[in-house]
Each structure stands twice: as C-alpha cells, then as structure tokens.
Design a protein around this motif. Structure first.
Motif, short mmCIF file in Angstrom:
data_model
loop_
_atom_site.label_atom_id
_atom_site.label_comp_id
_atom_site.label_asym_id
_atom_site.label_seq_id
_atom_site.Cartn_x
_atom_site.Cartn_y
_atom_site.Cartn_z
N LYS A 1 0.84 -1.19 0.00
CA LYS A 1 0.00 0.00 0.00
C LYS A 1 0.88 1.25 0.00
CE LYS A 1 -0.53 0.16 5.05
NZ LYS A 1 -1.49 0.09 6.16
N PRO A 2 0.39 2.33 -0.54
CA PRO A 2 1.19 3.57 -0.61
C PRO A 2 1.58 4.04 0.80
CG PRO A 2 -0.73 3.73 -2.03
CD PRO A 2 -0.93 2.51 -1.19
N VAL A 3 2.81 4.51 0.92
CA VAL A 3 3.31 5.01 2.20
C VAL A 3 4.10 6.29 1.97
CG1 VAL A 3 3.38 2.74 3.32
CG2 VAL A 3 5.37 3.58 2.05
N ASP A 60 -6.10 -4.92 -6.19
CA ASP A 60 -7.25 -5.80 -6.43
C ASP A 60 -8.08 -6.08 -5.19
OD1 ASP A 60 -5.55 -7.45 -5.09
OD2 ASP A 60 -5.36 -8.95 -6.69
N ASP A 61 -7.70 -5.49 -4.06
CA ASP A 61 -8.54 -5.58 -2.85
C ASP A 61 -9.31 -4.29 -2.61
OD1 ASP A 61 -6.48 -3.91 -2.16
OD2 ASP A 61 -5.89 -5.02 -0.35
N GLY A 62 -9.29 -3.35 -3.60
CA GLY A 62 -10.06 -2.12 -3.51
C GLY A 62 -9.33 -0.95 -2.92
N MET A 97 -19.96 0.10 -6.41
CA MET A 97 -19.12 0.19 -7.62
C MET A 97 -18.12 -0.96 -7.67
SD MET A 97 -16.07 2.95 -8.24
CE MET A 97 -15.16 2.16 -6.89
N TRP A 98 -17.47 -1.20 -6.53
CA TRP A 98 -16.44 -2.25 -6.50
C TRP A 98 -17.07 -3.64 -6.55
CZ3 TRP A 98 -11.37 -2.15 -7.19
CH2 TRP A 98 -10.64 -3.30 -6.90
N ARG A 99 -18.12 -3.84 -5.79
CA ARG A 99 -18.72 -5.18 -5.72
C ARG A 99 -19.37 -5.58 -7.04
NH1 ARG A 99 -20.61 -3.32 -0.59
NH2 ARG A 99 -22.71 -3.07 -1.46
N GLN A 100 -19.97 -4.62 -7.73
CA GLN A 100 -20.69 -4.95 -8.96
C GLN A 100 -19.80 -4.98 -10.19
OE1 GLN A 100 -24.02 -2.28 -9.36
NE2 GLN A 100 -24.68 -2.57 -7.24
N HIS A 101 -18.70 -4.24 -10.16
CA HIS A 101 -17.91 -4.10 -11.38
C HIS A 101 -16.45 -4.46 -11.17
CE1 HIS A 101 -21.33 -2.16 -13.35
NE2 HIS A 101 -21.47 -1.41 -12.26
N MET A 102 -15.70 -3.55 -10.60
CA MET A 102 -14.24 -3.69 -10.57
C MET A 102 -13.75 -4.89 -9.77
SD MET A 102 -13.00 0.25 -10.11
CE MET A 102 -13.57 1.55 -11.19
N PRO A 132 -1.57 -7.40 -9.47
CA PRO A 132 -2.82 -7.32 -8.70
C PRO A 132 -3.37 -5.89 -8.66
CG PRO A 132 -0.97 -7.33 -7.20
CD PRO A 132 -0.38 -7.49 -8.58
N LEU A 133 -3.59 -5.34 -9.84
CA LEU A 133 -3.98 -3.94 -9.94
C LEU A 133 -5.17 -3.78 -10.88
CD1 LEU A 133 -0.43 -2.39 -10.41
CD2 LEU A 133 -1.76 -2.38 -8.29
N VAL A 134 -5.90 -2.70 -10.66
CA VAL A 134 -7.01 -2.31 -11.54
C VAL A 134 -6.80 -0.83 -11.88
CG1 VAL A 134 -9.50 -2.01 -11.78
CG2 VAL A 134 -8.60 -3.93 -10.45
N VAL A 135 -6.87 -0.52 -13.17
CA VAL A 135 -6.80 0.89 -13.57
C VAL A 135 -8.21 1.33 -13.99
CG1 VAL A 135 -4.39 0.84 -14.25
CG2 VAL A 135 -6.14 0.32 -15.94
N ALA A 136 -8.55 2.55 -13.63
CA ALA A 136 -9.88 3.10 -13.94
C ALA A 136 -9.74 4.52 -14.44
CB ALA A 136 -10.79 3.06 -12.71
N VAL A 137 -10.43 4.79 -15.55
CA VAL A 137 -10.46 6.14 -16.12
C VAL A 137 -11.91 6.61 -16.06
CG1 VAL A 137 -10.07 7.55 -18.16
CG2 VAL A 137 -8.51 5.66 -17.63
N THR A 138 -12.12 7.78 -15.51
CA THR A 138 -13.49 8.28 -15.37
C THR A 138 -13.63 9.67 -15.97
OG1 THR A 138 -13.35 9.51 -13.26
CG2 THR A 138 -13.50 7.10 -13.13
N ALA A 139 -14.89 10.01 -16.25
CA ALA A 139 -15.22 11.37 -16.69
C ALA A 139 -16.52 11.77 -16.02
CB ALA A 139 -15.36 11.44 -18.21
#
Length: 495
Positions: free
Chosen positions: A158-160, A215-217, A239-244, A275-282
């Motif tokens: 995790k980021p530190v 991948d754990d959100g 959002m996480w449970r239904q999609h990502m 173990p990563l997910v990338v998301a682009v939003t608008a």
C-alpha cells in the motif's frame, strides 16, 4: 329563433376551435416530440462517443501502468541476480552494484528507485553512505510480506510516506535469499508525484480522473492527486462489488461515486500480471455540457415557436369568430324582416321545408296559418306610414309572444304574416289562432284610436304535400275569412 341561431353559431365556432386546436396541438406535439427525440439522441450519441474515448484512454493507461510496474519488477530482478552472483559483497558499497542501480534508475527516467532492507528492518539506500542507518521499516507491509508464506514474492504494498524523503510512493518488494550486507528484502519505490504529471496530462478535463487500485479495492494512485483518497479503500462500495471487484474490465455509469459523490462514466480493466485495476473516469456533467447547451437553445427556440403558434392560433380563432359572427349576421339579415325583426319569406320557405320533412319522418301534425291585417291600407292612408309601421311591429311582437319556442313566424310582405305550428293539428291550431287574434285586437297602438283586427286562414299538412300547396290552401282559407267580413279565422276545410 334567436336561441337556435346562437346554438348554431356556438356549434360552428366549436368546430373551428377543434380544427385550430388540432392544428396547433399537432404542431406542438410534433415540435416537442422532435425536441425530446433529438435531445435523447444527442445525449445517447454523446455518451456513446465518450464511452469509446474512455475505453481507449483506459487501454493507454493500462499499458502505461503495466509497463511501469513491469520495469520496476525487472529492475528488482536484475538487482537480485547481481546480489546472488556477488554474495560476498555488501551491495550498498559495491561499485558494480551502485553503477547497476544508477543505470536502472536512469533507464526509468528516475521514476524507480531501488532500496534495500536488512533482516532486522533497517533501511539502506544505494549507494549507502550511512544516511538511513537509523531508519527502521520493519513495520511496513512491504517488508513483512516477504516473511509470510502466502505473500512472499513480488508484492505490491500500500502507498506510504517515506520516512526519509517524506514523499508518498508505492513500494514493490521481492525477497532476497543470497546477498551480502545481511540484505533480506529489495523494494522499488515509485514516487507518486513523479508519475502524477503524466497521468494529469492524460485525464479528461476538468473533473475526469485516472486511478490505480489494488485488487482488494485499495487506492494506490489517483489523478488529480489527493492524499486523503490514496490509501483509502472502496472495497465495500457498490461500484467495487458490482464491477471492478469481480470483472476483468468493462464500462459503466456511476450515479454516485463513492469518492466524491459525482455521477461518472467509468472505464476500467485489470492490469495483466499484476494485482492492480486501472480506472479512467469522466464526470457526466462535463460530458454533457455541450448537450445541455444545445438542448437549452433548442428548448428556447421551441418555446418561441410554441408561443408564436399559440398566439397565431388565438388570432386565427378570433378572426374565425368574427367571420362566423359576420356570416351569421348576414344570414340573419337575409332571413329577417327589417321592419319587424321576425323572419321573412325566405326564412319561412327554409323552415317550412324542414318542418315538412320532420312531420313526414315522425308522422306528426303541422299546421300553417296565413294572417292578414284588416283594412291596413286605410290605416296607412289616414294615420300615416309611421303609425302603420308601428302597427306591423306590435302585431309581429304579439304573434311571437303567443307562439311556442318550436313554432315559427314570418312576415310575407305588406300586412301578411304566416305562422307554422309544429306538432299541432287543425283543431288545436284554431284554438291557438283565436287566442292570437284576440291578443292582436287588444293591442293599443300609439297614434291609432281604433283597434286592429286580423283575419286568418289555416291548413294542416297532408301526407306527400309540398310546401307550396300547403301555403296555397292556407291562403284560400284566408281569402274566405276576408270575404266573410274579416276579423275571423277559417280552415281550408271550411273554405
């Protein structure tokens, strides 16, 4: 008769109103139907076009992220191999290892910096000039993960915030089995402020985002940068449970973002091999800004057209009403005796034809009565035409006053009048005519000292008889009454 005329005017105007309402309503329905369809179509087209843009951008971000982590993994692997080949040298002070790490750092455009951790958790930089000997990272998850069977290996922590540089970064660690200097863990620190510029330039302005999640959100990175979001988790959000959280990739609209509460269009994909997910939003608000402007202008134009149509319709209705009233007034003048205000010969002919058809259809009685004022010429000659006109008007009023609403009266010319008694047989008609004659005799005419008398001839309609024949029989009966001394009523049977 006036009530009938009013009813006819209302019926005609009602038809005109329905036609105008239909035309204006149809125009407005088509207009607003077009506005609604166009607005829906442009909105759908705008969102569909931006969906493709977001998916393409997401693909680019995925490749960029995968390459970044692949480069970090490769750098760690190369460094680990050097250590394994030189187990008798302290990596932090070995010139060969220092040159290797420096080359790897330069190859990544200084985005990736390799650091070492001893078995007791002491942090060491490369080259090690003793600058980190007092810093212990044994509590960090990237260190602890390499001593647990289920997490040992390539581990994205995790980021530190670095305890040395004070910068926020993503540590990627691997275990080291053969190394000098008691080194147990290698990790590459990807400083977020170094990669933020690249992603910031790519995101959809002004409120679009680019995010990297584990991948754990867990939020690993987000552009625009927000320290409060990085390190937080969305694992419990819909959002996480239904999609990502359970799909390899996709696109969806979020009505309420778990991060900022905005409605967003989201394209996402899992990063291959990591173990990563990338998301682009608008922001939907941003995507639909032009659509809202266009729709607003179209609605404004439609409102102006609607107002003009309603105004035009109201003007048309008023014009039609004036024309209809004028037409009916013209018809009234054509069918009305100018002196007395009752119907004229033309009106009688029209009404008589209608009443004969009705009597024939429903088998009902109809009686025509011819009236003629007695010695009227003497009144004109002795007292003047003004008095004679007054006599005609008052006689006409008296006849109308003694008729039923369904009956008709007309002045045939001169001193002759005709009444049509609907649904009335000859016997009842005689009774009614005598009452009418008595009412005329009782009139008091200004300027006329004597009473006026009137003679009448009655004829009941016979099956198949024409209007002309009926009136001729009534006229013969009147002639008999006049010949018998006037001031009397005769039926055609008596004639």
């Amino acid at each position: 008769m006036q009530g009938l005329k009013g009813w006819l005017i209302e019926q005609t105007l009602g038809v005109h109103h329905r036609i105008v309402y239909g035309l204006v309503g149809g125009l407005l329905l088509c207009l607003w139907g077009f506005v609604g369809f166009w607005s829906w179509w442009e909105r759908s087209s705008t969102l569909a076009a931006n969906e493709q843009v977001l998916k393409q951008l997401n693909t680019a971000v995925h490749e960029q992220t995968r390459n970044l982590f692949k480069e970090a993994q490769t750098s760690l692997t190369i460094a680990s191999l050097w250590m394994a080949e030189h187990p008798d040298q302290d990596p932090g002070k070995a010139p060969g290892f220092i040159r290797l790490v420096e080359n790897l750092r330069n190859a990544s455009d200084k985005l990736i910096d390799i650091r070492m951790v001893t078995r007791d958790g002491t942090l060491r930089y490369v080259p090690d000039r003793g600058q980190t000997n007092r810093t212990n990272v044994a509590d960090r998850d990237y260190f602890q993960a390499q001593f647990k069977e289920q997490t040992r290996g390539l581990y994205v922590a995790k980021p530190v915030v670095s305890r040395v540089t004070g910068k926020l970064g993503i540590p990627i660690s691997i275990p080291v089995t053969r190394a000098g200097g008691d080194i147990a863990v290698l990790f590459a620190a990807i400083e977020l402020d170094r990669i933020a510029g690249n992603f910031e330039a790519e995101r959809i302005q002004p409120r679009g985002t680019i995010a990297i999640l584990r991948d754990d959100g867990l939020f690993m990175f987000r552009s625009p940068m927000d320290d409060k979001i990085i390190g937080s988790s969305v694992a419990q959000s819909p959002m996480w449970r239904q999609h990502m959280g359970n799909k390899p990739g996709g696109f969806y609209h979020s009505e309420l973002s778990p991060v900022d509460g905005r409605s967003r269009a989201v394209a996402y994909t899992r990063v291959q091999d990591y173990p990563l997910v990338v998301a682009v939003t608008a922001s939907i608000e941003d995507l639909l800004a032009d659509w809202r402007l266009h729709t607003g202008l179209l609605v404004l134009v439609a409102l102006l057209i609607s107002g003009f149509s309603v105004l035009l319709g109201s003007i048309l209705l008023r014009t039609l009403k004036r024309e209809e009233l004028a037409r009916h007034e013209l018809e009234r003048l054509m069918l009305t005796d100018a002196l007395t205000g009752i119907g004229n010969r033309r009106m009688l002919e029209l009404r008589l034809d209608d009443e004969i058809l009705r009597a024939q259809r429903y088998r009902r009685a109809l009686t025509a009565v011819y009236f003629d004022l007695d010695h009227f010429k003497q009144v004109n000659d002795k007292y003047g035409h003004d008095v004679g006109d007054t006599v005609l008007r008052q006689v006409a009023d008296s006849l109308v006053a003694n008729l039923r609403q369904s009956d008709h009266v007309a002045r045939m010319g001169g001193e002759e009048f005709v009444t049509l008694l609907t649904e009335t047989g000859l016997d009842d008609a005689v009774t009614l005519v005598e009452r009418m004659r008595a009412a005329v005799t009782a009139l008091k005419i200004p300027g006329l000292p004597q009473h006026i008398t009137i003679s009448a001839g009655l004829a009941q309609w016979r099956e198949g008889e024409t209007a002309e024949t009926l009136l001729r029989r009534a006229d013969r009966a009147l002639y008999r009454a006049k010949a018998s001394g006037r001031n009397s009523a005769f039926t055609d049977l008596e004639a």
